[in-house]
Motif scaffolding. Structure first.
Motif, PDB file in Angstrom:
ATOM      1  N   GLU A  44       0.798  -1.145  -0.174  1.00 53.04           N
ATOM      2  CA  GLU A  44      -0.019  -0.373  -0.250  1.00 53.04           C
ATOM      3  C   GLU A  44       1.316   1.327  -0.028  1.00 53.04           C
ATOM      4  OE1 GLU A  44      -3.500   0.439  -0.004  1.00 53.04           O
ATOM      5  OE2 GLU A  44      -3.667  -1.440  -0.754  1.00 53.04           O
ATOM      6  N   VAL A  45       2.215   1.330   0.196  1.00 56.96           N
ATOM      7  CA  VAL A  45       2.551   2.466   1.086  1.00 56.96           C
ATOM      8  C   VAL A  45       2.827   2.759  -0.500  1.00 56.96           C
ATOM      9  CG1 VAL A  45       5.104   3.393   2.066  1.00 56.96           C
ATOM     10  CG2 VAL A  45       2.893   2.184   3.119  1.00 56.96           C
ATOM     11  N   GLY A 111       5.368  -6.495  17.921  1.00 55.17           N
ATOM     12  CA  GLY A 111       5.390  -7.912  16.618  1.00 55.17           C
ATOM     13  C   GLY A 111       3.710  -8.041  15.592  1.00 55.17           C
ATOM     14  N   GLU A 112       2.618  -7.655  15.980  1.00 53.75           N
ATOM     15  CA  GLU A 112       1.649  -8.320  15.930  1.00 53.75           C
ATOM     16  C   GLU A 112       1.038  -6.844  15.930  1.00 53.75           C
ATOM     17  OE1 GLU A 112       0.358 -11.326  15.557  1.00 53.75           O
ATOM     18  OE2 GLU A 112       2.332 -12.114  16.648  1.00 53.75           O
ATOM     19  N   PHE A 113       0.047  -7.020  14.489  1.00 54.02           N
ATOM     20  CA  PHE A 113      -0.259  -5.605  13.671  1.00 54.02           C
ATOM     21  C   PHE A 113      -1.763  -5.575  14.793  1.00 54.02           C
ATOM     22  CE2 PHE A 113       2.480  -5.334  10.589  1.00 54.02           C
ATOM     23  CZ  PHE A 113       2.491  -4.065   9.748  1.00 54.02           C
ATOM     24  N   PRO A 114      -2.459  -4.242  15.304  1.00 56.63           N
ATOM     25  CA  PRO A 114      -3.406  -4.161  14.814  1.00 56.63           C
ATOM     26  C   PRO A 114      -4.518  -4.353  14.115  1.00 56.63           C
ATOM     27  CG  PRO A 114      -2.626  -1.914  14.807  1.00 56.63           C
ATOM     28  CD  PRO A 114      -1.345  -3.129  14.986  1.00 56.63           C
ATOM     29  N   GLU A 115      -6.133  -4.634  14.239  1.00 54.37           N
ATOM     30  CA  GLU A 115      -6.060  -5.427  13.517  1.00 54.37           C
ATOM     31  C   GLU A 115      -7.547  -3.879  12.275  1.00 54.37           C
ATOM     32  OE1 GLU A 115      -7.985  -9.116  14.102  1.00 54.37           O
ATOM     33  OE2 GLU A 115      -6.057  -9.790  14.626  1.00 54.37           O
ATOM     34  N   ARG A 116      -8.026  -3.450  13.776  1.00 52.26           N
ATOM     35  CA  ARG A 116      -9.427  -2.298  13.401  1.00 52.26           C
ATOM     36  C   ARG A 116      -8.090  -0.676  12.521  1.00 52.26           C
ATOM     37  NH1 ARG A 116     -13.188  -4.437  11.480  1.00 52.26           N
ATOM     38  NH2 ARG A 116     -14.198  -1.602  12.606  1.00 52.26           N
ATOM     39  N   PRO A 117      -8.298  -0.593  11.250  1.00 49.59           N
ATOM     40  CA  PRO A 117      -8.506   1.024  10.349  1.00 49.59           C
ATOM     41  C   PRO A 117      -8.475   1.390  11.736  1.00 49.59           C
ATOM     42  CG  PRO A 117     -10.451  -0.061   9.294  1.00 49.59           C
ATOM     43  CD  PRO A 117     -10.481  -1.005  10.536  1.00 49.59           C
ATOM     44  N   GLY A 118      -9.072   2.004  12.820  1.00 53.41           N
ATOM     45  CA  GLY A 118      -8.152   2.732  13.214  1.00 53.41           C
ATOM     46  C   GLY A 118      -7.550   2.627  14.574  1.00 53.41           C
ATOM     47  N   GLU A 119      -7.111   1.300  14.616  1.00 55.73           N
ATOM     48  CA  GLU A 119      -5.613   1.051  15.830  1.00 55.73           C
ATOM     49  C   GLU A 119      -4.670   1.457  14.277  1.00 55.73           C
ATOM     50  OE1 GLU A 119      -7.361  -2.331  16.503  1.00 55.73           O
ATOM     51  OE2 GLU A 119      -7.795  -2.391  18.984  1.00 55.73           O
ATOM     52  N   LEU A 120      -4.578   1.274  13.564  1.00 51.09           N
ATOM     53  CA  LEU A 120      -3.569   1.616  12.221  1.00 51.09           C
ATOM     54  C   LEU A 120      -3.082   2.261  12.315  1.00 51.09           C
ATOM     55  CD1 LEU A 120      -5.886  -1.870  10.139  1.00 51.09           C
ATOM     56  CD2 LEU A 120      -2.997  -1.774  10.805  1.00 51.09           C
ATOM     57  N   GLU A 121      -4.174   3.268  12.572  1.00 51.41           N
ATOM     58  CA  GLU A 121      -3.754   4.681  11.909  1.00 51.41           C
ATOM     59  C   GLU A 121      -2.881   5.238  13.458  1.00 51.41           C
ATOM     60  OE1 GLU A 121      -6.505   8.127  10.975  1.00 51.41           O
ATOM     61  OE2 GLU A 121      -7.900   6.374  10.621  1.00 51.41           O
ATOM     62  N   GLU A 122      -2.844   4.364  14.275  1.00 52.99           N
ATOM     63  CA  GLU A 122      -1.599   5.174  15.304  1.00 52.99           C
ATOM     64  C   GLU A 122      -0.377   4.437  14.894  1.00 52.99           C
ATOM     65  OE1 GLU A 122      -2.662   6.676  17.580  1.00 52.99           O
ATOM     66  OE2 GLU A 122      -4.146   6.823  17.279  1.00 52.99           O
ATOM     67  N   LEU A 123      -0.306   4.251  13.443  1.00 57.19           N
ATOM     68  CA  LEU A 123       1.217   3.947  12.880  1.00 57.19           C
ATOM     69  C   LEU A 123       1.222   5.116  11.951  1.00 57.19           C
ATOM     70  CD1 LEU A 123       0.448  -0.017  12.196  1.00 57.19           C
ATOM     71  CD2 LEU A 123       2.042   0.986  13.861  1.00 57.19           C
ATOM     72  N   MET A 124       3.276   5.507  12.442  1.00 56.68           N
ATOM     73  CA  MET A 124       3.422   6.682  11.952  1.00 56.68           C
ATOM     74  C   MET A 124       2.744   6.339   9.870  1.00 56.68           C
ATOM     75  SD  MET A 124       5.088   9.134  11.731  1.00 56.68           S
ATOM     76  CE  MET A 124       5.780   9.300  13.340  1.00 56.68           C
ATOM     77  N   GLY A 127      -1.996   6.558   7.622  1.00 53.71           N
ATOM     78  CA  GLY A 127      -3.666   7.555   7.017  1.00 53.71           C
ATOM     79  C   GLY A 127      -5.117   6.976   6.906  1.00 53.71           C
ATOM     80  N   PRO A 128      -6.192   7.448   7.027  1.00 47.34           N
ATOM     81  CA  PRO A 128      -6.945   6.355   6.914  1.00 47.34           C
ATOM     82  C   PRO A 128      -8.055   5.294   5.555  1.00 47.34           C
ATOM     83  CG  PRO A 128      -7.630   8.651   7.561  1.00 47.34           C
ATOM     84  CD  PRO A 128      -6.260   8.889   6.825  1.00 47.34           C
ATOM     85  N   TYR A 129      -7.049   5.862   4.747  1.00 46.97           N
ATOM     86  CA  TYR A 129      -7.044   5.041   3.318  1.00 46.97           C
ATOM     87  C   TYR A 129      -6.149   3.608   3.630  1.00 46.97           C
ATOM     88  CZ  TYR A 129      -6.583   3.114  -1.598  1.00 46.97           C
ATOM     89  OH  TYR A 129      -6.533   2.412  -2.060  1.00 46.97           O
ATOM     90  N   THR A 130      -4.844   4.320   4.358  1.00 47.40           N
ATOM     91  CA  THR A 130      -4.135   2.968   4.216  1.00 47.40           C
ATOM     92  C   THR A 130      -4.708   1.826   5.180  1.00 47.40           C
ATOM     93  OG1 THR A 130      -2.189   4.270   2.620  1.00 47.40           O
ATOM     94  CG2 THR A 130      -1.186   2.565   4.775  1.00 47.40           C
ATOM     95  N   ALA A 131      -5.048   2.523   6.475  1.00 46.05           N
ATOM     96  CA  ALA A 131      -5.424   1.763   7.615  1.00 46.05           C
ATOM     97  C   ALA A 131      -6.642   0.933   7.140  1.00 46.05           C
ATOM     98  CB  ALA A 131      -5.848   2.532   9.237  1.00 46.05           C
TER      99      ALA A 131
END
Length: 304
Positions: A44-45, A111-124, A127-131
């Motif tokens: 995605e990036v 080492g485990e990815f968050p699964e929900r969009p809102g949690e994924l947005e916490e990663l540097m 943004g909303p689309y990528t999450a």
């Protein structure tokens, strides 16, 4: 924000047609064959403002070198940026953010990815689309993904106004519940290979031709496509009215149809039977309408 956008009554048939089309034949990018959130995040990036065909080689090489978030997190940032530059992926900040996101996954999420969009947005840099994309393609936990291609599809097929909030609303109404992985891949594929800036409806067998307003009218304007000549009063407008009317009534005698598609219809007038037959002949040539003679009268119906 929501809008009163009217979707087809047979929405389940619309969904099934798209999914069947996608599953029958689609571009086989390697990130579509995995549910690894790290691999999907990298794709995605890399895909931001870069053609997918160019991304494939870089994506494979990147994962060969740093196959896990742990490996990427431990890498020297200059090496990651150097890889990015060497593969002409542009915007080196994306490489820095991806490196930092890998460190976050390791240090903050074990080492485990968050699964929900809102949690994924916490990663540097996420943004909303990528999450939402990662949540959908890795975990089947996302909302509808709305990119330029999806906007173009919704705008043309269902007359969705050019407004981001309305696109989001309609895209989520279209998506079957709990099917974000398959659905988002399918609708993005539709915009990527069929509903392109220069549409290829018949060439690739677009599964939404039966319901598509643009296909019926011939007006393929879209938010990222230059505006065509005025639609009001054009043949494109009346082509669309003919299709919508026949969809409602199934079949009609020509004069009955004429009176329903324009208020100034007069059988012997300028916009009369001869004008209507010309319109129907165009639609017939496009494979949309059939014209028969029954009991001495011409009858029009949608081609099934």
């Amino acid at each position: 924000m929501t809008a009163d956008v009217e979707l087809p009554d047979d929405l389940e048939a619309v969904r099934e047609a798209l999914v069947e089309w996608y599953e029958d034949d689609h571009r086989d990018f390697p990130w579509r064959r995995t549910d690894d959130p790290y691999a999907i995040l990298v794709s995605e990036v890399m895909s931001q403002q870069t053609q997918l065909e160019r991304v494939e080689e870089a994506w494979t090489a990147f994962l060969d070198r740093w196959p896990t978030t742990a490996g990427l997190a431990a890498a020297d940032r200059s090496d990651v940026v150097g890889f990015w530059t060497g593969h002409s992926l542009g915007y080196n900040n994306r490489a820095k953010y991806l490196h930092e996101a890998a460190r976050q996954v390791e240090s903050e999420y074990g080492g485990e990815f968050p699964e929900r969009p809102g949690e994924l947005e916490e990663l540097m840099g996420v943004g909303p689309y990528t999450a939402n994309a990662v949540a959908s393609f890795a975990f089947n936990e996302g909302d509808a993904v709305v990119d330029t291609n999806v906007k173009r599809v919704c705008y043309r097929a269902f007359n969705v106004p050019d407004d981001d909030a309305i696109f989001e609303d309609v895209a989520n109404r279209l998506m079957p519940e709990g099917e974000s992985r398959t659905w988002n891949n399918a609708v993005m594929e539709l915009g990527g290979v069929a509903c392109t800036k220069r549409p290829r409806c018949d060439e690739v067998g677009c599964p939404w031709r039966e319901w598509c307003s643009a296909y019926a009218s011939g007006d393929f304007t879209a938010p990222d496509v230059p505006t065509q000549p005025s639609f009001d009063g054009s043949r494109r407008q009346f082509r669309g009215r003919v299709i919508r009317t026949l969809r409602e009534y199934d079949e009609l005698r020509l004069d009955e149809l004429g009176h329903r598609v324009r208020v100034d219809y007069s059988p012997e007038g300028t916009h009369g039977r001869e004008w209507l037959e010309g319109l129907l002949e165009d639609l017939s040539a496009d494979g949309l309408v059939t014209i028969d003679t029954r009991n001495g009268e011409r009858v029009a119906r949608l081609r099934r």
